[in-house]
Design a protein around this motif. Structure first.
Motif, PDB file in Angstrom:
ATOM      1  N   LEU A 125      -9.801 -11.695  12.776  1.00  0.00           N
ATOM      2  CA  LEU A 125      -9.670 -12.219  11.428  1.00  0.00           C
ATOM      3  C   LEU A 125      -8.422 -13.087  11.420  1.00  0.00           C
ATOM      4  O   LEU A 125      -7.643 -13.075  12.368  1.00  0.00           O
TER       5      LEU A 125
ATOM      6  N   ALA B 196      -5.870   6.096  -6.186  1.00  0.00           N
ATOM      7  CA  ALA B 196      -4.415   6.057  -6.321  1.00  0.00           C
ATOM      8  C   ALA B 196      -3.804   5.048  -5.367  1.00  0.00           C
ATOM      9  O   ALA B 196      -2.671   5.200  -4.963  1.00  0.00           O
ATOM     10  N   GLY B 197      -4.578   4.035  -4.990  1.00  0.00           N
ATOM     11  CA  GLY B 197      -4.038   3.007  -4.118  1.00  0.00           C
ATOM     12  C   GLY B 197      -4.244   3.277  -2.654  1.00  0.00           C
ATOM     13  O   GLY B 197      -3.837   2.477  -1.822  1.00  0.00           O
ATOM     14  N   TRP B 198      -4.866   4.416  -2.327  1.00  0.00           N
ATOM     15  CA  TRP B 198      -5.090   4.735  -0.932  1.00  0.00           C
ATOM     16  C   TRP B 198      -6.349   4.075  -0.395  1.00  0.00           C
ATOM     17  O   TRP B 198      -6.744   4.319   0.728  1.00  0.00           O
ATOM     18  N   GLU B 199      -6.965   3.284  -1.219  1.00  0.00           N
ATOM     19  CA  GLU B 199      -8.154   2.608  -0.747  1.00  0.00           C
ATOM     20  C   GLU B 199      -7.800   1.247  -0.177  1.00  0.00           C
ATOM     21  O   GLU B 199      -6.750   0.676  -0.451  1.00  0.00           O
ATOM     22  N   ASP B 200      -8.661   0.741   0.636  1.00  0.00           N
ATOM     23  CA  ASP B 200      -8.449  -0.562   1.264  1.00  0.00           C
ATOM     24  C   ASP B 200      -9.806  -1.046   1.788  1.00  0.00           C
ATOM     25  O   ASP B 200     -10.823  -0.393   1.575  1.00  0.00           O
TER      26      ASP B 200
ATOM     27  N   ARG C 176       0.690  -4.122   4.101  1.00  0.00           N
ATOM     28  CA  ARG C 176      -0.467  -4.513   4.901  1.00  0.00           C
ATOM     29  C   ARG C 176      -0.641  -6.024   4.849  1.00  0.00           C
ATOM     30  O   ARG C 176      -0.640  -6.628   3.786  1.00  0.00           O
TER      31      ARG C 176
ATOM     32  N   LYS D   4      -9.512  -4.189  -6.211  1.00  0.00           N
ATOM     33  CA  LYS D   4      -8.256  -4.557  -6.839  1.00  0.00           C
ATOM     34  C   LYS D   4      -8.244  -6.063  -6.993  1.00  0.00           C
ATOM     35  O   LYS D   4      -8.489  -6.791  -6.022  1.00  0.00           O
TER      36      LYS D   4
ATOM     37  N   LYS E  74       0.855  -1.183   0.000  1.00  0.00           N
ATOM     38  CA  LYS E  74       0.000   0.000   0.000  1.00  0.00           C
ATOM     39  C   LYS E  74       0.892   1.233   0.000  1.00  0.00           C
ATOM     40  O   LYS E  74       2.076   1.145   0.341  1.00  0.00           O
ATOM     41  N   PRO E  75       0.366   2.410  -0.343  1.00  0.00           N
ATOM     42  CA  PRO E  75       1.205   3.628  -0.335  1.00  0.00           C
ATOM     43  C   PRO E  75       1.854   3.909   1.009  1.00  0.00           C
ATOM     44  O   PRO E  75       2.898   4.546   1.081  1.00  0.00           O
ATOM     45  N   TRP E  76       1.197   3.431   2.077  1.00  0.00           N
ATOM     46  CA  TRP E  76       1.733   3.736   3.401  1.00  0.00           C
ATOM     47  C   TRP E  76       2.556   2.588   3.984  1.00  0.00           C
ATOM     48  O   TRP E  76       2.998   2.659   5.110  1.00  0.00           O
TER      49      TRP E  76
ATOM     50  N   LEU F 189     -10.015 -16.879   2.942  1.00  0.00           N
ATOM     51  CA  LEU F 189     -10.801 -16.187   1.932  1.00  0.00           C
ATOM     52  C   LEU F 189     -10.595 -14.678   2.041  1.00  0.00           C
ATOM     53  O   LEU F 189     -10.732 -14.097   3.123  1.00  0.00           O
ATOM     54  N   GLU F 190     -10.284 -14.092   0.905  1.00  0.00           N
ATOM     55  CA  GLU F 190     -10.112 -12.642   0.838  1.00  0.00           C
ATOM     56  C   GLU F 190     -11.127 -12.132  -0.183  1.00  0.00           C
ATOM     57  O   GLU F 190     -10.984 -12.376  -1.383  1.00  0.00           O
ATOM     58  N   PRO F 191     -12.182 -11.434   0.252  1.00  0.00           N
ATOM     59  CA  PRO F 191     -13.230 -11.032  -0.687  1.00  0.00           C
ATOM     60  C   PRO F 191     -12.748  -9.975  -1.673  1.00  0.00           C
ATOM     61  O   PRO F 191     -11.964  -9.090  -1.325  1.00  0.00           O
TER      62      PRO F 191
ATOM     63  N   VAL G 206     -17.894  -6.277   4.840  1.00  0.00           N
ATOM     64  CA  VAL G 206     -16.678  -5.718   4.240  1.00  0.00           C
ATOM     65  C   VAL G 206     -16.913  -4.227   4.066  1.00  0.00           C
ATOM     66  O   VAL G 206     -17.848  -3.822   3.371  1.00  0.00           O
TER      67      VAL G 206
ATOM     68  N   PRO H 235      -2.030   6.820   8.402  1.00  0.00           N
ATOM     69  CA  PRO H 235      -0.822   6.677   7.586  1.00  0.00           C
ATOM     70  C   PRO H 235      -0.279   8.030   7.171  1.00  0.00           C
ATOM     71  O   PRO H 235      -1.044   9.003   7.010  1.00  0.00           O
ATOM     72  N   VAL H 236       1.022   8.112   7.011  1.00  0.00           N
ATOM     73  CA  VAL H 236       1.645   9.368   6.614  1.00  0.00           C
ATOM     74  C   VAL H 236       1.052   9.826   5.286  1.00  0.00           C
ATOM     75  O   VAL H 236       0.993   9.077   4.319  1.00  0.00           O
TER      76      VAL H 236
ATOM     77  N   LEU I 294     -12.535  -6.267   6.924  1.00  0.00           N
ATOM     78  CA  LEU I 294     -13.496  -7.344   7.058  1.00  0.00           C
ATOM     79  C   LEU I 294     -14.009  -7.376   8.495  1.00  0.00           C
ATOM     80  O   LEU I 294     -13.281  -7.047   9.444  1.00  0.00           O
TER      81      LEU I 294
ATOM     82  N   ALA J 230      -5.692 -10.214   6.134  1.00  0.00           N
ATOM     83  CA  ALA J 230      -6.474 -10.881   7.176  1.00  0.00           C
ATOM     84  C   ALA J 230      -7.822 -11.235   6.578  1.00  0.00           C
ATOM     85  O   ALA J 230      -8.494 -10.357   6.036  1.00  0.00           O
ATOM     86  N   GLY J 231      -8.199 -12.496   6.637  1.00  0.00           N
ATOM     87  CA  GLY J 231      -9.418 -12.928   5.968  1.00  0.00           C
ATOM     88  C   GLY J 231     -10.244 -13.877   6.809  1.00  0.00           C
ATOM     89  O   GLY J 231     -10.060 -13.990   8.026  1.00  0.00           O
ATOM     90  N   TRP J 232     -11.165 -14.544   6.113  1.00  0.00           N
ATOM     91  CA  TRP J 232     -12.072 -15.483   6.754  1.00  0.00           C
ATOM     92  C   TRP J 232     -11.598 -16.918   6.512  1.00  0.00           C
ATOM     93  O   TRP J 232     -11.250 -17.279   5.395  1.00  0.00           O
TER      94      TRP J 232
END
Lengths: 277, 514
Positions: free
Chosen positions: A186, B6-10, A124, A238, A119-121, A209-211, B236, B47-48, B13, A127-129
């Motif tokens: 999770l 731009a990838g900042w999504e996530d 990560r 994604k 991820k940009p930060w 499982l990762e939805p 989710v 996050p930064v 669960l 963590a799933g089911w």
């Protein structure tokens, strides 16, 4: 380029969009009970699979295996034979389990977990089911899992000791069993599945499982669709797998059908577009 | 403001397994919510490069038919129910920018059991309300042996306040060797999430449907389920991190696009409002000669607070409500009564009220008198003596023509708080009312009623009978009133006259830049 408008996404769709049709099938499963987690479910796999020994996932292009690509699912259409909920998931194989003996019956795959996504930060952890999908039906006795161990999203090794009793002495192959979790947990990895009451037969594949996306079929035979571009302002899913800690990850894009035990067949059409191509 | 994908999504669960059936925290009309799938808190620190978390959409599945309430939960305190009982205060309402001013956010009060309770307890609750005023009241005794994970919504006296800033104390009495623990929560709504029948899930597209939130670091999210029975839920939540970019500019047209809505939120702040819409006692249903509808009014109407600097007023930008099968909720602007009439000894006496006020609609340059599109006859004293009152209303219609009449023949002895729709009985082709010049009532000897000029702001679609306990996203009206400080918003229940406990409805007030 980064998509700022719907037109940006549509422009890249015309250049790089990929359509993936898929015919899926699933056998009838054994309905869940309170002691087996309430959730009746099973996996939907390619209709070319041999249930439940050799299964195939969605026929995605090989480029989908690149964890660094920014491939997005923008649209999904489904026509199925039953009403129900379908989650399109990454089914990451953690290992296998047998139920014809007591003790720890789980064998972890050679691939090392946890799985991660960039991820940009930072990185990560995935963590799933947890799901046990039976490849061989049980027989004679309903197995009981007395406890199982997993690593949760905080990296803590957790032992869940809520008794998990299979719904039937002859729980059908193809039945999906979602193991009990501690509240708020999770799963990032699994280390033990301890059978305290064995059956004379029974085996399964253990998945994380990762939805990816979800769609529901209200009425059998009708077409339902999900617009992940306009319906999800900033977050078209994604559609690339994560990276393992080491080794080769055995993963497939499958359908996870929840809420019904009936056999299922369906036709799905996906549209994928790579952002920033 | 967020810069695209731009990838900042996530996504997060959530999962929840409820092994046994629970019980409502208070009796009929009952409150029936329980803890749903667990979601993590917003990272602290973020996050930064991130400035907030924006919930984008949610997918959900529940083995039961039960909508969820996605909300931010502030821990106001904890309860120990044992012995004489003890309340330990924790936080108070967060201070945030909303409607142009930085101030405490009014919250919906909830109590969440965190262990199995033994016996019953009677709580006396002391709070500071949405205006900071001290309020105190006693609840009925809880049901016996409330299970872990139940969520109850304490209801203050009818007609009192609608939000809390702080819980200052909770004392308790009663029970036989009581014990148990609980969290005292202040809830700030994000959205009701519909889950339909047990097999069918749903996706709720928050941003695309006009629900805009920028959640700060450390914000605690909760999913509360409307129902107490055993089962399992999966959730989710898709989100993106906001990043600082440019200067927020506000919006004079916040509802014209999602971008404008986000500009309005970024500059002046949206106020999320959750109402414990409590409908009790049962009322009298309208019939063919008195409106053709069953209507009920909630214990609590919401008063629009003051606007801050740079804000002309507010529009309702999102509305969702949870109702039972075949019912609905209309969120209406409720001005002062247009007029009232008292029956005493069979003599009818009219008291003049206030003509419909003037307001500016979004897109119009100046304010103009607002004709009520949903006038109702509101009973304020139960009728008795004689039979079947005839109510004759003399009014000026929406075109400004005076001397028009509407005649309603009421059911016998309508009880206090009954409401009857007037629209089916307007004269000729009239569709609205600007003012009421007279009301006469005959046929019964005692009673009182008033004409109220409701103006619909949003409504919930009527749920199908097979989708009980589901909530439906509102379809916004074609025009939006720019609401002002002091305007009253009333959730009117449509389709039944039977008493009901908690029916959560929530809406956003979005600032219109001056």
């Amino acid at each position: 380029m980064t998509w700022l408008t719907f037109d940006d996404a549509l422009d890249e769709d015309s250049d790089h969009g990929v359509s993936v049709p898929w015919t899926i099938t699933s056998s009838s499963a054994t309905s869940a009970t309170a002691s087996s987690g309430y959730l009746t479910s099973k996996l939907g796999v390619s209709s070319l699979s041999t249930l439940w020994t050799t299964i195939y996932g969605a026929p995605v292009p090989s480029g989908f295996s690149d964890p660094d690509s920014d491939l997005r699912l923008t649209h999904m259409k489904l026509a199925g034979s039953r009403g129900g909920t379908i989650w399109v998931v990454w089914a990451h194989k953690v290992g296998t389990v047998t139920f014809n003996g007591t003790g720890n019956r789980f064998t972890h795959d050679a691939c090392t977990f946890p799985l991660t996504r960039s991820k940009p930060w930072g990185t990560r952890v995935v963590a799933g089911w947890p799901l046990v999908s039976l490849t061989t039906a049980t027989a004679t006795t309903a197995p009981v899992i007395g406890s199982w161990k997993y690593n949760n999203q905080a990296g803590v090794t957790v032992t869940n000791s809520d008794t998990f009793t299979f719904p039937n002495a002859t729980t059908a192959a193809g039945t999906g069993l979602m193991l009990h979790l501690e509240p708020g947990d999770l799963v990032t990895d699994i280390t033990e599945i301890n059978v305290t009451t064995a059956a004379s037969a029974g085996a399964g594949t253990v998945y994380l499982l990762e939805p990816i996306a979800q769609v529901s079929q209200i009425v059998s035979g009708h077409v339902t669709q999900a617009d992940m571009l306009r319906g999800s302002r900033f977050c078209p899913p994604k559609a690339v797998p994560p990276a393992p800690t080491s080794g080769t990850l055995d993963t497939m894009m499958l359908a996870w059908i929840v809420g019904t035990s009936a056999s299922w067949s369906a036709r799905i059409q996906f549209r994928f577009v790579k952002q920033g191509a | 403001m967020a810069r695209g994908m731009a990838g900042w999504e996530d996504e997060w669960l959530g999962e929840q397994r409820r092994p046994t059936n629970g019980t409502a925290m208070w009796g009929s009309p009952s409150t029936t919510y329980s803890a749903g799938p667990v979601l993590p808190a917003v990272p602290d620190p973020l996050p930064v490069g991130a400035t907030a978390l924006i919930p984008d959409s949610m997918d959900g599945f529940d083995t039961l038919s039960a909508p969820w309430l996605l909300c931010e939960a502030i821990l106001l305190g904890t309860l120990d129910l044992s012995g004489s009982g003890a309340f330990t205060q924790a936080d108070t309402a967060p201070t945030r920018m909303w409607l142009g001013s930085s101030r405490p956010v009014p919250m919906l009060l909830a109590i969440e059991s965190t262990s199995d309770w033994v016996s019953t307890r009677t709580f006396t609750i002391s709070v500071k309300d949405q205006d900071g005023a001290a309020q105190s009241w006693s609840m009925p005794a809880t049901t016996s042996n409330v299970a872990n994970g139940m969520v109850g919504f304490p209801h203050p006296p009818e007609g009192s306040f609608t939000g809390v800033r702080e819980v200052t104390n909770i004392t308790m009495t009663g029970g036989a060797s009581p014990s148990g623990t609980a969290n005292v929560l202040g809830l700030i709504p994000v959205s009701l999430i519909p889950t339909t029948t047990a097999q069918i899930s749903t996706s709720c597209n928050l941003i695309a449907e006009g629900v805009v939130r920028r959640l700060p670091a450390g914000a605690q999210l909760r999913l509360l389920r409307a129902g107490v029975n055993a089962g399992r839920g999966l959730a989710v939540l898709h989100y993106t991190f906001d990043q600082a970019a440019g200067t927020a500019k506000g919006s004079k047209h916040p509802m014209s696009s999602i971008a404008e809505l986000m500009h309005a939120e970024a500059k002046h702040g949206i106020l999320p409002v959750a109402l414990n819409a409590r409908y009790s006692p049962s009322t009298t249903v309208g019939n063919a000669t008195s409106g053709l509808l069953a209507l009920m009014q909630s214990w609590y109407d919401f008063t629009v607070p003051a606007m801050g600097v740079g804000v002309e007023g507010a529009v309702v930008s999102a509305f969702r409500g949870a109702q039972g099968a075949g019912l609905g909720t209309m969120l209406c602007w409720r001005p002062s009564p247009l007029g009232s009439c008292t029956l005493s000894g069979g003599i009818s006496t009219f008291t003049s009220g206030t003509p419909m006020p003037s307001r500016r609609f979004r897109g119009q340059p100046v304010a103009s008198p607002v004709a009520t599109d949903f006038p109702v006859l509101n009973v304020t004293q139960t009728f008795s003596g004689g039979a079947n009152a005839t109510v004759t209303i003399t009014y000026t219609n929406g075109a400004g023509t005076s001397g028009r009449t509407a005649v309603l023949a009421l059911p016998n002895n309508p009880v206090n708080k009954s409401m009857f729709a007037i629209n089916p009985h307007l004269q000729g082709t009239d569709t609205s009312i600007l003012s009421v010049e007279n009301i006469t009532m005959t046929g019964q000897t005692t009673g009182k009623a008033e004409v109220v000029g409701l103006v619909r702001q949003a409504d919930e679609a009527m749920a199908d009978s097979s989708l009980s306990a589901c909530n439906i996203q509102v379809t916004m009206p074609n025009r939006q009133l720019i609401l002002q400080e002091g305007d009253v918003l009333a959730p009117i229940r449509v389709g039944t006259s039977a008493a009901a406990g908690v029916h959560i409805c929530h809406f956003d007030l979005c600032p219109v830049a001056a």
